[in-house]
Write a protein that holds these residues in place. Structure first.
Motif, PDB file in Angstrom:
ATOM      1  N   UNK A 121       0.831  -1.205   0.000  1.00 52.49           N
ATOM      2  CA  UNK A 121       0.000   0.000   0.000  1.00 52.49           C
ATOM      3  C   UNK A 121       0.867   1.257   0.000  1.00 52.49           C
ATOM      4  N   UNK A 122       1.901   1.266   0.808  1.00 51.71           N
ATOM      5  CA  UNK A 122       2.795   2.427   0.865  1.00 51.71           C
ATOM      6  C   UNK A 122       3.475   2.639  -0.478  1.00 51.71           C
ATOM      7  N   UNK A 123       3.954   1.564  -1.087  1.00 55.91           N
ATOM      8  CA  UNK A 123       4.663   1.675  -2.358  1.00 55.91           C
ATOM      9  C   UNK A 123       3.741   2.168  -3.472  1.00 55.91           C
ATOM     10  N   UNK A 124       2.509   1.676  -3.512  1.00 56.23           N
ATOM     11  CA  UNK A 124       1.601   2.021  -4.605  1.00 56.23           C
ATOM     12  C   UNK A 124       0.815   3.304  -4.384  1.00 56.23           C
ATOM     13  N   UNK A 125       0.515   3.645  -3.147  1.00 53.56           N
ATOM     14  CA  UNK A 125      -0.410   4.754  -2.883  1.00 53.56           C
ATOM     15  C   UNK A 125       0.212   5.986  -2.221  1.00 53.56           C
ATOM     16  N   UNK A 126       1.366   5.822  -1.552  1.00 54.08           N
ATOM     17  CA  UNK A 126       1.872   6.965  -0.781  1.00 54.08           C
ATOM     18  C   UNK A 126       3.300   7.371  -1.088  1.00 54.08           C
TER      19      UNK A 126
END
Length: 147
Positions: A121-126
């Protein structure tokens, strides 16, 4: 130009500017006043109020709070079941392996899955938006007054 050396004496070298002489500009009374430079604290507060920062923060919260709540409930359910229903937890599943062991191993599996999901999630969204904010903030603080 700001010098980061704490032993550097700006007033002795004549490079003090307004802070050292009380005169705007480069120390001469007839100099054109410099534009006000924001302090690092003001810049960080400005970034914190920005829509881009709020979006990154919102994306983090939309993932972290539900994931934390779900994992905490799953953990508490395991503890409560072990306390309240020892007969259920002692029920054999396969050989010497019982429900409590399977659920306990499920706790470990859930931890690894949640860690993987958080990193994804961090890699793709933030990460990209946070990195852009970081670069923008560094550019803004490059000429900032240290406070």
């Amino acid at each position: 130009m700001a010098v980061d050396d704490p032993w550097y004496d700006a007033t002795a070298s004549g490079w003090g500017g307004e802070a050292a002489t009380g005169v705007p500009g480069d120390g001469r009374p007839d100099a054109v006043p410099r534009q006000r430079v924001h302090s690092a604290a003001e810049i960080y507060l400005e970034v914190q109020r920005s829509p881009a920062f709020q979006e990154v923060r919102g994306r983090y919260r939309r993932f972290a709070f539900p994931a934390t709540l779900a994992f905490l409930l799953w953990y508490l359910a395991y503890v409560v079941a072990a306390t309240v229903a020892p007969g259920l937890m002692a029920r054999p599943v396969a050989g010497a392996v019982n429900v409590a062991m399977v659920a306990g191993l499920g706790q470990f599996l859930t931890t690894f899955l949640l860690t993987w999901a958080y990193a994804r999630h961090a890699r793709l969204r933030r990460d990209r938006a946070a990195l852009e904010l970081r670069w923008d903030t560094q550019e803004m603080t490059r000429g900032a007054v240290r406070s």
